[in-house]
Design a protein around this motif. Structure first.
Motif, PDB file in Angstrom:
ATOM      1  N   VAL A 187      -3.216   2.074  -4.015  1.00 55.41           N
ATOM      2  CA  VAL A 187      -2.875   3.246  -3.810  1.00 55.41           C
ATOM      3  C   VAL A 187      -4.152   3.391  -2.677  1.00 55.41           C
ATOM      4  O   VAL A 187      -5.175   3.523  -3.168  1.00 55.41           O
ATOM      5  CB  VAL A 187      -2.541   4.583  -4.715  1.00 55.41           C
ATOM      6  CG1 VAL A 187      -2.260   6.009  -4.535  1.00 55.41           C
ATOM      7  CG2 VAL A 187      -1.316   4.401  -5.397  1.00 55.41           C
ATOM      8  N   SER A 188      -3.843   4.321  -1.555  1.00 57.57           N
ATOM      9  CA  SER A 188      -4.427   4.161  -0.411  1.00 57.57           C
ATOM     10  C   SER A 188      -6.029   5.021  -0.466  1.00 57.57           C
ATOM     11  O   SER A 188      -6.730   4.773  -1.150  1.00 57.57           O
ATOM     12  CB  SER A 188      -4.183   4.787   0.439  1.00 57.57           C
ATOM     13  OG  SER A 188      -3.555   5.559   1.029  1.00 57.57           O
ATOM     14  N   GLU A 189      -5.256   6.472  -1.440  1.00 56.37           N
ATOM     15  CA  GLU A 189      -5.989   7.730  -1.697  1.00 56.37           C
ATOM     16  C   GLU A 189      -4.952   8.395  -2.367  1.00 56.37           C
ATOM     17  O   GLU A 189      -4.526   9.453  -2.576  1.00 56.37           O
ATOM     18  CB  GLU A 189      -6.550   8.654  -0.489  1.00 56.37           C
ATOM     19  CG  GLU A 189      -7.615   9.298  -0.821  1.00 56.37           C
ATOM     20  CD  GLU A 189      -8.291  10.219   0.700  1.00 56.37           C
ATOM     21  OE1 GLU A 189      -8.823  11.064   0.437  1.00 56.37           O
ATOM     22  OE2 GLU A 189      -7.421   9.595   1.524  1.00 56.37           O
ATOM     23  N   PHE A 190      -6.162   8.833  -3.766  1.00 52.53           N
ATOM     24  CA  PHE A 190      -5.245   9.744  -4.605  1.00 52.53           C
ATOM     25  C   PHE A 190      -6.308  11.344  -4.064  1.00 52.53           C
ATOM     26  O   PHE A 190      -7.323  12.254  -4.167  1.00 52.53           O
ATOM     27  CB  PHE A 190      -6.102   9.623  -6.033  1.00 52.53           C
ATOM     28  CG  PHE A 190      -5.654   8.759  -6.222  1.00 52.53           C
ATOM     29  CD1 PHE A 190      -3.996   8.501  -7.009  1.00 52.53           C
ATOM     30  CD2 PHE A 190      -5.889   7.636  -6.899  1.00 52.53           C
ATOM     31  CE1 PHE A 190      -3.133   7.784  -7.455  1.00 52.53           C
ATOM     32  CE2 PHE A 190      -5.553   6.426  -6.944  1.00 52.53           C
ATOM     33  CZ  PHE A 190      -4.517   6.183  -7.695  1.00 52.53           C
TER      34      PHE A 190
ATOM     35  N   VAL B 283       0.846  -1.151   0.479  1.00 55.97           N
ATOM     36  CA  VAL B 283      -0.177   0.189   0.040  1.00 55.97           C
ATOM     37  C   VAL B 283       0.684   1.473   0.049  1.00 55.97           C
ATOM     38  O   VAL B 283       1.924   1.256   0.339  1.00 55.97           O
ATOM     39  CB  VAL B 283      -0.933  -0.175   1.014  1.00 55.97           C
ATOM     40  CG1 VAL B 283      -1.921   1.369   1.034  1.00 55.97           C
ATOM     41  CG2 VAL B 283      -1.752  -1.085   1.191  1.00 55.97           C
ATOM     42  N   TYR B 284       0.617   2.226  -0.819  1.00 57.74           N
ATOM     43  CA  TYR B 284       1.348   3.182  -0.971  1.00 57.74           C
ATOM     44  C   TYR B 284       0.270   4.787  -0.668  1.00 57.74           C
ATOM     45  O   TYR B 284      -0.802   4.525  -0.812  1.00 57.74           O
ATOM     46  CB  TYR B 284       2.198   3.560  -2.443  1.00 57.74           C
ATOM     47  CG  TYR B 284       3.357   2.345  -2.902  1.00 57.74           C
ATOM     48  CD1 TYR B 284       4.199   2.409  -2.176  1.00 57.74           C
ATOM     49  CD2 TYR B 284       2.494   1.362  -2.582  1.00 57.74           C
ATOM     50  CE1 TYR B 284       5.454   1.079  -2.577  1.00 57.74           C
ATOM     51  CE2 TYR B 284       3.013  -0.396  -3.830  1.00 57.74           C
ATOM     52  CZ  TYR B 284       4.188   0.202  -3.149  1.00 57.74           C
ATOM     53  OH  TYR B 284       5.236  -0.764  -3.579  1.00 57.74           O
ATOM     54  N   ASP B 285       0.702   5.124  -0.619  1.00 57.82           N
ATOM     55  CA  ASP B 285      -0.154   6.912  -0.431  1.00 57.82           C
ATOM     56  C   ASP B 285      -0.057   7.920  -2.440  1.00 57.82           C
ATOM     57  O   ASP B 285       0.489   7.033  -2.848  1.00 57.82           O
ATOM     58  CB  ASP B 285       0.459   8.233   0.638  1.00 57.82           C
ATOM     59  CG  ASP B 285       2.369   8.606   0.265  1.00 57.82           C
ATOM     60  OD1 ASP B 285       2.401   7.942  -0.471  1.00 57.82           O
ATOM     61  OD2 ASP B 285       2.645   9.119   1.427  1.00 57.82           O
ATOM     62  N   SER B 286      -0.511   9.260  -2.234  1.00 63.75           N
ATOM     63  CA  SER B 286      -0.748   9.762  -3.491  1.00 63.75           C
ATOM     64  C   SER B 286       1.081  10.099  -4.315  1.00 63.75           C
ATOM     65  O   SER B 286       0.620  10.103  -5.289  1.00 63.75           O
ATOM     66  CB  SER B 286      -1.409  10.679  -3.288  1.00 63.75           C
ATOM     67  OG  SER B 286      -0.909  11.592  -2.635  1.00 63.75           O
ATOM     68  N   LEU B 287       2.545   9.562  -3.362  1.00 60.29           N
ATOM     69  CA  LEU B 287       3.202  10.358  -3.515  1.00 60.29           C
ATOM     70  C   LEU B 287       4.000   9.610  -3.434  1.00 60.29           C
ATOM     71  O   LEU B 287       5.270   9.410  -3.935  1.00 60.29           O
ATOM     72  CB  LEU B 287       4.229  11.367  -2.320  1.00 60.29           C
ATOM     73  CG  LEU B 287       2.785  12.590  -1.948  1.00 60.29           C
ATOM     74  CD1 LEU B 287       3.499  13.586  -1.680  1.00 60.29           C
ATOM     75  CD2 LEU B 287       3.017  13.986  -2.922  1.00 60.29           C
TER      76      LEU B 287
ATOM     77  N   LEU C  80     -15.210  -6.222   0.145  1.00 62.96           N
ATOM     78  CA  LEU C  80     -14.808  -6.157   1.574  1.00 62.96           C
ATOM     79  C   LEU C  80     -14.134  -4.692   1.554  1.00 62.96           C
ATOM     80  O   LEU C  80     -13.588  -4.575   0.706  1.00 62.96           O
ATOM     81  CB  LEU C  80     -14.021  -7.259   1.541  1.00 62.96           C
ATOM     82  CG  LEU C  80     -14.853  -8.819   1.604  1.00 62.96           C
ATOM     83  CD1 LEU C  80     -13.535 -10.145   0.850  1.00 62.96           C
ATOM     84  CD2 LEU C  80     -15.663  -9.037   2.478  1.00 62.96           C
ATOM     85  N   PRO C  81     -13.871  -4.585   3.208  1.00 58.23           N
ATOM     86  CA  PRO C  81     -13.252  -3.369   3.650  1.00 58.23           C
ATOM     87  C   PRO C  81     -11.520  -3.280   3.777  1.00 58.23           C
ATOM     88  O   PRO C  81     -11.335  -4.999   3.824  1.00 58.23           O
ATOM     89  CB  PRO C  81     -13.735  -3.158   4.804  1.00 58.23           C
ATOM     90  CG  PRO C  81     -14.124  -4.237   5.258  1.00 58.23           C
ATOM     91  CD  PRO C  81     -14.855  -5.033   4.515  1.00 58.23           C
ATOM     92  N   VAL C  82     -10.848  -2.821   3.478  1.00 58.52           N
ATOM     93  CA  VAL C  82      -9.644  -2.811   2.410  1.00 58.52           C
ATOM     94  C   VAL C  82      -8.688  -2.879   4.192  1.00 58.52           C
ATOM     95  O   VAL C  82      -9.306  -2.037   4.754  1.00 58.52           O
ATOM     96  CB  VAL C  82      -8.697  -1.486   1.807  1.00 58.52           C
ATOM     97  CG1 VAL C  82      -7.489  -1.891   1.831  1.00 58.52           C
ATOM     98  CG2 VAL C  82      -9.334  -1.917   0.443  1.00 58.52           C
ATOM     99  N   GLU C  83      -8.139  -3.935   5.199  1.00 53.37           N
ATOM    100  CA  GLU C  83      -7.412  -4.073   6.103  1.00 53.37           C
ATOM    101  C   GLU C  83      -5.985  -3.657   5.494  1.00 53.37           C
ATOM    102  O   GLU C  83      -5.540  -4.418   5.624  1.00 53.37           O
ATOM    103  CB  GLU C  83      -7.797  -5.085   6.511  1.00 53.37           C
ATOM    104  CG  GLU C  83      -9.702  -5.544   7.067  1.00 53.37           C
ATOM    105  CD  GLU C  83      -9.332  -7.611   6.936  1.00 53.37           C
ATOM    106  OE1 GLU C  83      -8.199  -8.066   7.490  1.00 53.37           O
ATOM    107  OE2 GLU C  83     -10.284  -7.297   7.710  1.00 53.37           O
TER     108      GLU C  83
END
Length: 245
Positions: free
Chosen positions: A132-135, A12-16, A211-214
């Motif tokens: 990517v968790s969120e853009f 999992v990564y962030d938007s950067l 399903l929710p992301v854990e």
């Protein structure tokens, strides 16, 4: 029957592009044994359905001219002919040529589902599924999309799967020549196998699996404070007795 294997995970990564941990993927969708035969059949049907099927040739009944017999049947020493628009004449009709048709093949819903899960499982087993968790980009920037793919190690062709509400990210990725955009819930086996890496947004992954992301924590760095030291002088009598032995 497709058998489930160990629970797959994805980074999992962030938007950067900073690594934020791992996510446990749904083993029913990302952890089965890929069925190559079903994937092949579904991909062939997908490519056949994309054919326009507009090729058209004229038969001898449709081509212009050739209404009268070019010469009489006998007496000239030449082969007999009834029309100059016969398929054996230049400019004549075409025998058994293509006509407009549909090349679509019927693939049952369960077959398409198995092929999709097989393709996702194949990419997950290769470590080619990233999240990517969120853009949280303020405005569409192709430069940000290109930088993100470089930071998370995407090399080659990529399928970026987004939620319908992530328009900013979609406009950022759409100009990259090696990127194909996909919508959650509308994935197909061909796009997954075409790409070298599948990048999901957090929302798209939740919508795809239901399903929710854990998210699991990232790698832990061991420090000196993690070790407990017991001094010999402060050790109890039982510990001292064991040490003397």
């Amino acid at each position: 029957m497709a058998e489930q294997t160990a629970r797959p995970v994805a980074s999992v990564y962030d938007s950067l592009g900073a690594h934020r941990g791992e996510v446990v993927l749904d083993p029913a969708m990302f952890g089965i044994e890929p069925n190559r035969d079903v994937m092949h059949q579904v991909v062939v049907a997908h490519m056949a359905a994309r054919r326009a099927g507009t090729a058209n040739t004229k038969t001898r009944a449709e081509v212009r001219g050739g209404g009268r017999k070019p010469w009489r049947q006998k007496g000239l020493g030449r082969a007999r002919h009834g029309s100059i628009r016969s398929p054996i004449w230049v400019g004549g009709g075409v025998a058994h040529g293509p006509k407009p048709r549909s090349y679509a093949q019927r693939t049952p819903r369960k077959m398409r589902g198995l092929a999709l899960r097989s393709a996702l499982s194949a990419r997950a087993s290769e470590g080619a599924v990233k999240v990517v968790s969120e853009f949280d980009w303020g405005s569409p920037k192709t430069r940000l999309a290109h930088s993100l793919l470089d930071e998370i190690g995407v090399d080659g062709k990529a399928l970026v799967v987004l939620d319908g509400s992530e328009a900013t990210a979609a406009r950022s990725f759409r100009n990259l020549p090696t990127v194909v955009l996909g919508r959650a819930g509308r994935l197909n086996t061909y796009d997954i196998l075409w790409s070298d890496t599948v990048v999901f947004s957090g929302r798209a992954l939740e919508e795809t699996t239901g399903l929710p992301v854990e998210t699991l924590p990232g790698p832990y760095d061991v420090s000196e404070d993690d070790f407990v030291r017991v001094d010999d002088a402060s050790a109890g009598p039982e510990t001292q007795g064991d040490a003397s032995q």
